[in-house]
Write an enzyme that holds these catalytic residues in place. Structure first.
Site, PDB file in Angstrom:
ATOM      1  N   LEU A 141       0.862  -1.175   0.000  1.00  0.00           N
ATOM      2  CA  LEU A 141       0.000   0.000   0.000  1.00  0.00           C
ATOM      3  C   LEU A 141       0.904   1.233   0.000  1.00  0.00           C
ATOM      4  O   LEU A 141       1.994   1.209   0.579  1.00  0.00           O
ATOM      5  CB  LEU A 141      -0.891   0.039   1.250  1.00  0.00           C
ATOM      6  CG  LEU A 141      -2.007  -0.996   1.389  1.00  0.00           C
ATOM      7  CD1 LEU A 141      -2.751  -0.771   2.705  1.00  0.00           C
ATOM      8  CD2 LEU A 141      -2.972  -0.942   0.223  1.00  0.00           C
ATOM      9  N   ASP A 142       0.449   2.312  -0.626  1.00  0.00           N
ATOM     10  CA  ASP A 142       1.188   3.561  -0.562  1.00  0.00           C
ATOM     11  C   ASP A 142       1.375   3.961   0.898  1.00  0.00           C
ATOM     12  O   ASP A 142       0.539   3.654   1.758  1.00  0.00           O
ATOM     13  CB  ASP A 142       0.438   4.671  -1.288  1.00  0.00           C
ATOM     14  CG  ASP A 142       0.339   4.432  -2.784  1.00  0.00           C
ATOM     15  OD1 ASP A 142       1.122   3.616  -3.303  1.00  0.00           O
ATOM     16  OD2 ASP A 142      -0.527   5.060  -3.429  1.00  0.00           O
ATOM     17  N   GLY A 143       2.440   4.702   1.173  1.00  0.00           N
ATOM     18  CA  GLY A 143       2.737   5.085   2.541  1.00  0.00           C
ATOM     19  C   GLY A 143       1.593   5.808   3.226  1.00  0.00           C
ATOM     20  O   GLY A 143       1.299   5.555   4.401  1.00  0.00           O
ATOM     21  N   THR A 145      -1.588   5.644   2.421  1.00  0.00           N
ATOM     22  CA  THR A 145      -2.841   4.900   2.314  1.00  0.00           C
ATOM     23  C   THR A 145      -2.928   3.950   3.494  1.00  0.00           C
ATOM     24  O   THR A 145      -1.969   3.253   3.816  1.00  0.00           O
ATOM     25  CB  THR A 145      -2.910   4.115   0.993  1.00  0.00           C
ATOM     26  OG1 THR A 145      -2.883   5.029  -0.104  1.00  0.00           O
ATOM     27  CG2 THR A 145      -4.194   3.293   0.907  1.00  0.00           C
ATOM     28  N   ARG A 248      -5.298   6.527  -7.423  1.00  0.00           N
ATOM     29  CA  ARG A 248      -5.038   7.965  -7.428  1.00  0.00           C
ATOM     30  C   ARG A 248      -4.860   8.483  -8.859  1.00  0.00           C
ATOM     31  O   ARG A 248      -5.396   9.548  -9.223  1.00  0.00           O
ATOM     32  CB  ARG A 248      -3.810   8.269  -6.583  1.00  0.00           C
ATOM     33  CG  ARG A 248      -3.987   7.852  -5.126  1.00  0.00           C
ATOM     34  CD  ARG A 248      -2.660   7.731  -4.402  1.00  0.00           C
ATOM     35  NE  ARG A 248      -1.955   9.013  -4.348  1.00  0.00           N
ATOM     36  CZ  ARG A 248      -0.694   9.134  -3.960  1.00  0.00           C
ATOM     37  NH1 ARG A 248       0.023   8.067  -3.632  1.00  0.00           N
ATOM     38  NH2 ARG A 248      -0.125  10.324  -3.922  1.00  0.00           N
TER      39      ARG A 248
END
Length: 345
Positions: A141-143, A145, A248
């Site tokens: 997961l993105d940091g 998120t 995104r």
């Protein structure tokens, strides 16, 4: 610089696998999985040649192991983990916003990988990615998120989970608040994504590095425009592929960027208050469903909105235009009360 150590195989060690030999011959190698990782990283020579972890050692073989450079090796990090499901093969956790999945060029400590290593050790995590800084990691997961993530304890489970994710057999759903009022109740964004020339940014494109990317979305609730914004839409997104920054990028592409996103800002209102006080993107991995790779049991978990996202959404309560049929299904799963009077749009 990293240093190298060596050992010569004895008659009693003839026939054992190279990864097992490394564990037996070198105190610096604490487990077969660590030995296998060294082989995968081309840090092991047998009689001057690289060999796979399954190589059968022969009597008299000279084995040289190049040790990891201590400054590059992943260090255990005592970060508390919010475990939602766990068994002998895998686990599901809720990752908080701000926790990076694994080390990167500009972020070496304070990672989920380090936290997993601290809790389970090298022996208790898979190493299927073949990289020394990603134990247990099968997706990311993105940091900024938050939400549910899978991790694997064994190589068998790790391989099976990665294959299931690649085959779109793991149902991953996210909650996002986006700018603007989305006109349709459901939609699909099917456009390829590639790395941008700008550092750490992705974009829609058809260049040589572009990869297929598919995201579907379902509207849950719409909010009318205000003086500083163009209105908002609360949506559920489902990933059919797992490209970097996929949701995104795709939501920006359809002119409805994610609220609070500091990177993908095209078509977003310019007034700061339009971000509803958020200092990160409103994106949360709220639902994860998959078939256990070894038992065959179906595991399904949901995770309600964290406090910062819930607070931002609450600011819009009086501006609601009503909820959709899909919201009637999703809201009880995330602990959100259904309004007394709601409209299906």
């Amino acid at each position: 610089m990293a240093r190298a150590i060596s050992a010569k195989a004895t008659p009693s060690q003839a026939g054992i696998r190279l990864d097992a030999f490394l564990c037996e011959a070198f105190g610096e190698v604490s487990s077969r999985s660590q030995g296998a990782r060294a082989c995968g990283e081309d840090r092991v020579l047998v009689n001057g040649e690289l060999q796979a972890k399954s190589y059968a050692v022969k009597d008299g073989d000279l084995v040289i192991l190049q040790l990891e450079d201590e400054q590059d090796a992943l260090a255990p990090d005592p970060i508390e983990l919010d475990i939602r499901y766990e068994d002998d093969d895998l686990l599901v956790l809720s990752k908080p916003a701000g926790l990076i999945t694994h080390p990167s060029a500009d972020h070496h400590v304070g990672t989920l990988a380090g936290a997993l290593l601290y809790r389970y050790g090298w022996d208790g995590l898979c190493n299927v990615q073949g990289e020394r800084d990603r134990p247990g990691i099968v997706h990311r997961l993105d940091g900024d998120t938050s939400g549910l993530m899978l991790a694997a304890k064994t190589d068998d489970a790790g391989c099976d989970l990665m294959e299931a994710i690649a085959a779109h057999e793991v149902d991953r759903r996210y909650l996002a608040l986006v700018h603007g009022v989305v006109a349709v109740d459901t939609g699909m964004v099917d456009v390829p994504i590639q790395r941008s020339s700008e550092h750490a940014k992705m974009e829609v494109g058809d260049g040589p590095s572009a990869r297929d990317a598919i995201t579907t979305f379902s509207v849950l609730e719409r909010f009318e425009p205000g003086p500083a914004d163009h209105g908002y839409t609360f949506v559920e997104c489902k990933l059919f592929t797992g490209r970097t920054h996929q949701i995104r990028v795709h939501m920006q592409y359809i002119k409805h960027p994610v609220v609070g996103d500091a990177t993908y800002t095209s078509h977003a209102p310019r007034k700061p208050q339009a971000s509803l006080g958020l200092d990160r993107q409103f994106l949360h991995s709220y639902s994860l469903a998959f078939e256990h790779p070894l038992t065959g049991n179906v595991i399904q978990l949901e995770d309600g909105l964290p406090e910062d996202l819930d607070a931002a959404l609450s600011l819009l309560g009086e501006r609601s235009c009503g909820i959709t049929e899909r919201a009637h299904e999703v809201y009880p799963l995330i602990g959100k009360e259904l309004p007394c009077a709601s409209s299906s749009e």
